[in-house]
Enzyme design. Structure first.
Site, mmCIF file in Angstrom:
data_model
loop_
_atom_site.group_PDB
_atom_site.id
_atom_site.type_symbol
_atom_site.label_atom_id
_atom_site.label_comp_id
_atom_site.label_asym_id
_atom_site.label_seq_id
_atom_site.Cartn_x
_atom_site.Cartn_y
_atom_site.Cartn_z
ATOM 1 N N GLY A 59 0.847 -1.176 0.000
ATOM 2 C CA GLY A 59 0.000 0.000 0.000
ATOM 3 C C GLY A 59 0.883 1.227 0.000
ATOM 4 O O GLY A 59 2.098 1.134 0.190
ATOM 5 N N GLN A 82 3.446 9.776 1.899
ATOM 6 C CA GLN A 82 4.679 9.062 1.521
ATOM 7 C C GLN A 82 5.246 9.554 0.188
ATOM 8 O O GLN A 82 6.359 9.189 -0.177
ATOM 9 C CB GLN A 82 4.413 7.552 1.435
ATOM 10 C CG GLN A 82 4.119 6.931 2.789
ATOM 11 C CD GLN A 82 4.003 5.435 2.664
ATOM 12 O OE1 GLN A 82 2.952 4.919 2.336
ATOM 13 N NE2 GLN A 82 5.103 4.736 2.913
ATOM 14 N N CYS A 108 7.799 -0.740 5.634
ATOM 15 C CA CYS A 108 7.225 0.517 5.152
ATOM 16 C C CYS A 108 8.180 1.122 4.137
ATOM 17 O O CYS A 108 9.389 1.173 4.383
ATOM 18 C CB CYS A 108 7.034 1.468 6.340
ATOM 19 S SG CYS A 108 6.334 3.063 5.885
ATOM 20 N N LEU A 109 7.629 1.569 3.018
ATOM 21 C CA LEU A 109 8.470 2.199 1.982
ATOM 22 C C LEU A 109 9.214 3.412 2.538
ATOM 23 O O LEU A 109 10.282 3.765 2.050
ATOM 24 C CB LEU A 109 7.603 2.639 0.792
ATOM 25 C CG LEU A 109 6.887 1.515 0.030
ATOM 26 C CD1 LEU A 109 5.936 2.120 -0.992
ATOM 27 C CD2 LEU A 109 7.882 0.586 -0.640
ATOM 28 N N HIS A 161 -2.184 0.009 8.577
ATOM 29 C CA HIS A 161 -0.871 0.630 8.384
ATOM 30 C C HIS A 161 -1.014 1.895 7.520
ATOM 31 O O HIS A 161 -0.474 2.957 7.866
ATOM 32 C CB HIS A 161 0.078 -0.381 7.717
ATOM 33 C CG HIS A 161 1.432 0.162 7.393
ATOM 34 N ND1 HIS A 161 2.586 -0.305 7.997
ATOM 35 C CD2 HIS A 161 1.827 1.128 6.521
ATOM 36 C CE1 HIS A 161 3.624 0.370 7.509
ATOM 37 N NE2 HIS A 161 3.192 1.230 6.604
ATOM 38 N N GLU A 162 -1.776 1.793 6.434
ATOM 39 C CA GLU A 162 -1.943 2.957 5.532
ATOM 40 C C GLU A 162 -2.758 4.051 6.200
ATOM 41 O O GLU A 162 -2.464 5.237 6.063
ATOM 42 C CB GLU A 162 -2.589 2.532 4.207
ATOM 43 C CG GLU A 162 -1.810 1.497 3.412
ATOM 44 C CD GLU A 162 -0.335 1.818 3.251
ATOM 45 O OE1 GLU A 162 0.027 3.012 3.186
ATOM 46 O OE2 GLU A 162 0.480 0.883 3.222
ATOM 47 N N HIS A 187 -0.741 6.241 8.400
ATOM 48 C CA HIS A 187 0.050 7.272 7.709
ATOM 49 C C HIS A 187 -0.714 8.598 7.623
ATOM 50 O O HIS A 187 -0.111 9.670 7.638
ATOM 51 C CB HIS A 187 0.397 6.819 6.277
ATOM 52 C CG HIS A 187 1.637 5.977 6.191
ATOM 53 N ND1 HIS A 187 2.861 6.416 6.618
ATOM 54 C CD2 HIS A 187 1.842 4.720 5.714
ATOM 55 C CE1 HIS A 187 3.775 5.471 6.405
ATOM 56 N NE2 HIS A 187 3.181 4.423 5.865
HETATM 57 ZN ZN ZN Z 1 4.141 2.677 5.447
#
Ligand code: ZN
Length: 190
Positions: free
Chosen positions: A48, A53, A101-102, A143-144, A147
């Site tokens: 995701g 991000q 996580c990216l 998780h998303e 953010h």
């Molecule tokens: Zn993340």
């Protein structure tokens, strides 16, 4: 267009994002931004991605899991764009998700997540929808969603001892986690 990923330490990842104005959502530039967000998620093999991000403080994220080399054991999840989402927990149960996580390169850690949630959001055309999400995929959505509120997965970790590089995760934790994923999928269906 593939956008640049923001990394931990960048204050935008700690901001509370603002709702997408509904009259802006259908603008060509915002629709292009959504396309770019999806393209960036696919390019970086994320499960995701959320707008902060890529440096945009809006309440929008995308989830999609398909043939993902970063998460080979994750159940597939279709492409879902969530605009101005609300999230509700539908059970008191929790499971341990091993997240990456990216925006936090090369680290993973155990995070307790709710295995049954409900999302209310707008789709990319501004149409409201409600969906229930279960199991591992429910963890991805949480998780998303985090953010959008400036929360990163280490903030949710109960015990920092599980924080691992990707190489150490593969070597020492992946097998046990894969078994755990199978039991979550057996119970929750995804
Ligand atoms: Zn993340």
């Amino acid at each position: 267009m593939v956008l640049e990923i923001t990394h931990i330490g960048n204050p935008i990842l700690r901001d509370i994002c603002v709702e997408v104005p509904e009259d802006r959502l259908l603008d060509e530039d915002f629709q292009t931004f959504i396309d770019d967000l999806i393209e960036t998620k696919r390019h970086t093999n994320g499960a995701g991605i959320a707008a902060p991000q890529v440096g945009e403080p809006f309440r929008i994220f995308v989830v999609e899991v398909k043939d993902n080399p970063r998460y080979p054991y994750k159940p597939e999840a279709p492409l879902t764009v969530c605009v101005n989402p609300r999230l509700k927990f539908l059970t008191d149960e929790r499971f341990d998700n091993f997240e990456g996580c990216l925006s936090i390169p090369d680290l993973r850690g155990r995070v307790p997540r709710c295995p049954h949630i409900c999302i209310d959001a707008l789709d990319r055309d501004g149409k409201p929808f409600t969906m229930e999400v279960k199991g591992i995929t429910a963890g991805t959505f949480q998780h998303e969603m985090d953010h959008l509120d400036g929360i990163l997965f280490p903030d949710r970790m109960k015990d920092m001892h599980s924080l691992s590089t990707w190489a150490e995760f593969k070597e020492r934790h992946e097998e046990a986690f894969r078994t755990q994923v199978e039991s979550v999928v057996a119970k929750w269906g995804s």
